[in-house]
Design a protein around this motif. Structure first.
Motif, PDB file in Angstrom:
ATOM      1  N   THR A 151      88.915 -54.112  52.828  1.00  0.00           N
ATOM      2  CA  THR A 151      88.455 -52.782  52.428  1.00  0.00           C
ATOM      3  C   THR A 151      89.158 -52.394  51.127  1.00  0.00           C
ATOM      4  N   PRO A 152      88.526 -51.535  50.319  1.00  0.00           N
ATOM      5  CA  PRO A 152      89.189 -51.084  49.091  1.00  0.00           C
ATOM      6  C   PRO A 152      90.471 -50.313  49.409  1.00  0.00           C
ATOM      7  N   THR A 153      91.392 -50.280  48.466  1.00  0.00           N
ATOM      8  CA  THR A 153      92.626 -49.522  48.633  1.00  0.00           C
ATOM      9  C   THR A 153      92.296 -48.049  48.896  1.00  0.00           C
ATOM     10  N   TYR A 154      93.067 -47.428  49.791  1.00  0.00           N
ATOM     11  CA  TYR A 154      92.886 -46.023  50.184  1.00  0.00           C
ATOM     12  C   TYR A 154      91.541 -45.773  50.872  1.00  0.00           C
ATOM     13  N   SER A 155      91.002 -46.767  51.513  1.00  0.00           N
ATOM     14  CA  SER A 155      89.710 -46.601  52.201  1.00  0.00           C
ATOM     15  C   SER A 155      89.809 -47.011  53.660  1.00  0.00           C
ATOM     16  N   SER A 156      90.872 -46.605  54.323  1.00  0.00           N
ATOM     17  CA  SER A 156      91.058 -46.995  55.724  1.00  0.00           C
ATOM     18  C   SER A 156      89.934 -46.464  56.610  1.00  0.00           C
ATOM     19  N   TRP A 157      89.278 -45.365  56.175  1.00  0.00           N
ATOM     20  CA  TRP A 157      88.192 -44.800  56.971  1.00  0.00           C
ATOM     21  C   TRP A 157      87.029 -45.781  57.128  1.00  0.00           C
ATOM     22  N   MET A 158      86.957 -46.795  56.250  1.00  0.00           N
ATOM     23  CA  MET A 158      85.877 -47.777  56.339  1.00  0.00           C
ATOM     24  C   MET A 158      86.090 -48.758  57.490  1.00  0.00           C
ATOM     25  N   ASN A 159      87.302 -48.832  57.993  1.00  0.00           N
ATOM     26  CA  ASN A 159      87.623 -49.766  59.060  1.00  0.00           C
ATOM     27  C   ASN A 159      87.492 -49.040  60.397  1.00  0.00           C
ATOM     28  N   GLN A 160      86.485 -49.398  61.181  1.00  0.00           N
ATOM     29  CA  GLN A 160      86.181 -48.658  62.400  1.00  0.00           C
ATOM     30  C   GLN A 160      87.273 -48.716  63.460  1.00  0.00           C
ATOM     31  N   VAL A 161      88.161 -49.692  63.397  1.00  0.00           N
ATOM     32  CA  VAL A 161      89.229 -49.729  64.397  1.00  0.00           C
ATOM     33  C   VAL A 161      90.151 -48.521  64.239  1.00  0.00           C
ATOM     34  N   GLU A 162      90.181 -47.924  63.051  1.00  0.00           N
ATOM     35  CA  GLU A 162      90.967 -46.703  62.859  1.00  0.00           C
ATOM     36  C   GLU A 162      90.434 -45.589  63.750  1.00  0.00           C
ATOM     37  N   ARG A 163      89.133 -45.562  63.961  1.00  0.00           N
ATOM     38  CA  ARG A 163      88.542 -44.562  64.856  1.00  0.00           C
ATOM     39  C   ARG A 163      88.994 -44.803  66.292  1.00  0.00           C
ATOM     40  N   TRP A 164      89.122 -46.087  66.659  1.00  0.00           N
ATOM     41  CA  TRP A 164      89.607 -46.409  68.008  1.00  0.00           C
ATOM     42  C   TRP A 164      91.071 -46.006  68.156  1.00  0.00           C
ATOM     43  N   PHE A 165      91.875 -46.252  67.117  1.00  0.00           N
ATOM     44  CA  PHE A 165      93.279 -45.816  67.147  1.00  0.00           C
ATOM     45  C   PHE A 165      93.365 -44.303  67.342  1.00  0.00           C
ATOM     46  N   SER A 166      92.463 -43.569  66.686  1.00  0.00           N
ATOM     47  CA  SER A 166      92.447 -42.113  66.825  1.00  0.00           C
ATOM     48  C   SER A 166      92.148 -41.709  68.269  1.00  0.00           C
ATOM     49  N   ALA A 167      91.189 -42.395  68.899  1.00  0.00           N
ATOM     50  CA  ALA A 167      90.868 -42.104  70.297  1.00  0.00           C
ATOM     51  C   ALA A 167      92.057 -42.410  71.196  1.00  0.00           C
ATOM     52  N   LEU A 168      92.721 -43.527  70.958  1.00  0.00           N
ATOM     53  CA  LEU A 168      93.913 -43.888  71.730  1.00  0.00           C
ATOM     54  C   LEU A 168      94.983 -42.808  71.618  1.00  0.00           C
ATOM     55  N   THR A 169      95.189 -42.314  70.404  1.00  0.00           N
ATOM     56  CA  THR A 169      96.228 -41.310  70.170  1.00  0.00           C
ATOM     57  C   THR A 169      95.895 -39.993  70.857  1.00  0.00           C
ATOM     58  N   THR A 170      94.674 -39.493  70.645  1.00  0.00           N
ATOM     59  CA  THR A 170      94.337 -38.171  71.168  1.00  0.00           C
ATOM     60  C   THR A 170      94.093 -38.171  72.680  1.00  0.00           C
ATOM     61  N   GLU A 182      92.211 -51.816  78.505  1.00  0.00           N
ATOM     62  CA  GLU A 182      91.414 -52.481  79.543  1.00  0.00           C
ATOM     63  C   GLU A 182      90.396 -51.516  80.146  1.00  0.00           C
ATOM     64  N   ALA A 183      90.811 -50.264  80.356  1.00  0.00           N
ATOM     65  CA  ALA A 183      89.889 -49.256  80.881  1.00  0.00           C
ATOM     66  C   ALA A 183      88.779 -48.986  79.868  1.00  0.00           C
ATOM     67  N   THR A 204     108.626 -51.186  77.236  1.00  0.00           N
ATOM     68  CA  THR A 204     107.831 -51.940  78.213  1.00  0.00           C
ATOM     69  C   THR A 204     106.784 -51.044  78.859  1.00  0.00           C
ATOM     70  N   GLU A 205     107.201 -49.839  79.232  1.00  0.00           N
ATOM     71  CA  GLU A 205     106.276 -48.880  79.846  1.00  0.00           C
ATOM     72  C   GLU A 205     105.181 -48.477  78.862  1.00  0.00           C
ATOM     73  N   LEU A 206     105.547 -48.296  77.598  1.00  0.00           N
ATOM     74  CA  LEU A 206     104.575 -47.972  76.550  1.00  0.00           C
ATOM     75  C   LEU A 206     103.559 -49.099  76.395  1.00  0.00           C
ATOM     76  N   ASN A 207     104.044 -50.337  76.281  1.00  0.00           N
ATOM     77  CA  ASN A 207     103.153 -51.489  76.110  1.00  0.00           C
ATOM     78  C   ASN A 207     102.183 -51.620  77.285  1.00  0.00           C
ATOM     79  N   GLU A 208     102.706 -51.453  78.488  1.00  0.00           N
ATOM     80  CA  GLU A 208     101.856 -51.564  79.677  1.00  0.00           C
ATOM     81  C   GLU A 208     100.806 -50.456  79.695  1.00  0.00           C
ATOM     82  N   GLY A 209     101.206 -49.255  79.297  1.00  0.00           N
ATOM     83  CA  GLY A 209     100.281 -48.134  79.294  1.00  0.00           C
ATOM     84  C   GLY A 209      99.146 -48.325  78.297  1.00  0.00           C
ATOM     85  N   ILE A 210      99.479 -48.779  77.086  1.00  0.00           N
ATOM     86  CA  ILE A 210      98.451 -49.018  76.070  1.00  0.00           C
ATOM     87  C   ILE A 210      97.517 -50.139  76.509  1.00  0.00           C
ATOM     88  N   THR A 211      98.084 -51.196  77.071  1.00  0.00           N
ATOM     89  CA  THR A 211      97.264 -52.318  77.542  1.00  0.00           C
ATOM     90  C   THR A 211      96.307 -51.871  78.634  1.00  0.00           C
TER      91      THR A 211
END
Length: 199
Positions: A121-140, A163-164, A152-159
């Motif tokens: 992706t071009p520099t400063y264009s992270s919005w073009m990468n759709q996985v960023e949208r997934w990261f946003s969903a994970l965060t919120t 999976e869900a 360890t608890e964090l890693n297990e929770g994210i995994t």
């Protein structure tokens, strides 16, 4: 947006330094008429790094938690992708220009795995990468509302959350065409945008 036949498009990136946070007071759950409440004070219990590859067509993700985010961890993640994608498919990877994605060891790995093609992706264009949208969903939907007493608890929770997600994945759909997006950008950035994109 228009991959060739017999190929898969994966949006790949790292979510670095994800913190295992423990609130100093218990989180108070939502009740009728009262939103979820949590203290702004927290205790840090370490950090982890998340690699994710989002399948643009299906919405499914492949993930890996790591202690660092160097070229060696990136190659290890590419190996996981290679094992998870059927051998008869080409693999088009959309990713940013992070230095660890362009090292000599990564180039050598790509030479040994010719079905993989990188699209930066071009520099400063992270919005073009759709996985960023997934990261946003994970965060919120998960990280902001969770408490982790260890990495360890964090890693297990994210995994478990990933999976869900994969049990009922939802692809992110562009609501505008590339031409509409560039036309909108041109209003703010001037005529140079259309000149650059016409090349």
């Amino acid at each position: 947006m228009n991959p060739p036949e017999a190929a898969i498009v994966l949006c790949v990136d790292e979510k670095t330094q994800v913190q295992a946070l423990d609130r100093t007071q218990p989180i108070r759950p939502m009740v009728p008429g009262v939103p979820l409440r949590q203290t702004t004070e927290y205790k840090r219990n370490g950090i982890s790094n998340l690699y994710a590859a989002l399948n643009v067509a299906s919405g499914k993700v492949i993930t890996k938690m790591t202690v660092a985010h160097r070229a060696i961890e990136f190659i290890e993640f590419l190996e996981i992708i290679d094992k998870n994608v059927p051998k008869e498919l080409g693999v088009h990877v959309v990713l940013d220009n992070y230095a660890a994605h362009k090292t000599e060891s990564v180039r050598m790995w790509l030479l040994a795995h010719p079905r993989f093609q990188f699209h930066f992706t071009p520099t400063y264009s992270s919005w073009m990468n759709q996985v960023e949208r997934w990261f946003s969903a994970l965060t919120t939907k998960y990280l902001q509302r969770s408490v982790h007493h260890s990495v360890t608890e964090l890693n297990e929770g994210i995994t478990e959350w990933a999976e869900a997600w994969n049990k009922n994945p939802k692809p992110f759909i562009w609501t505008k065409s590339a031409d509409e997006i560039f036309a909108s950008m041109q209003k703010y950035l001037g005529p140079s945008v259309s000149e650059q994109t016409s090349d």
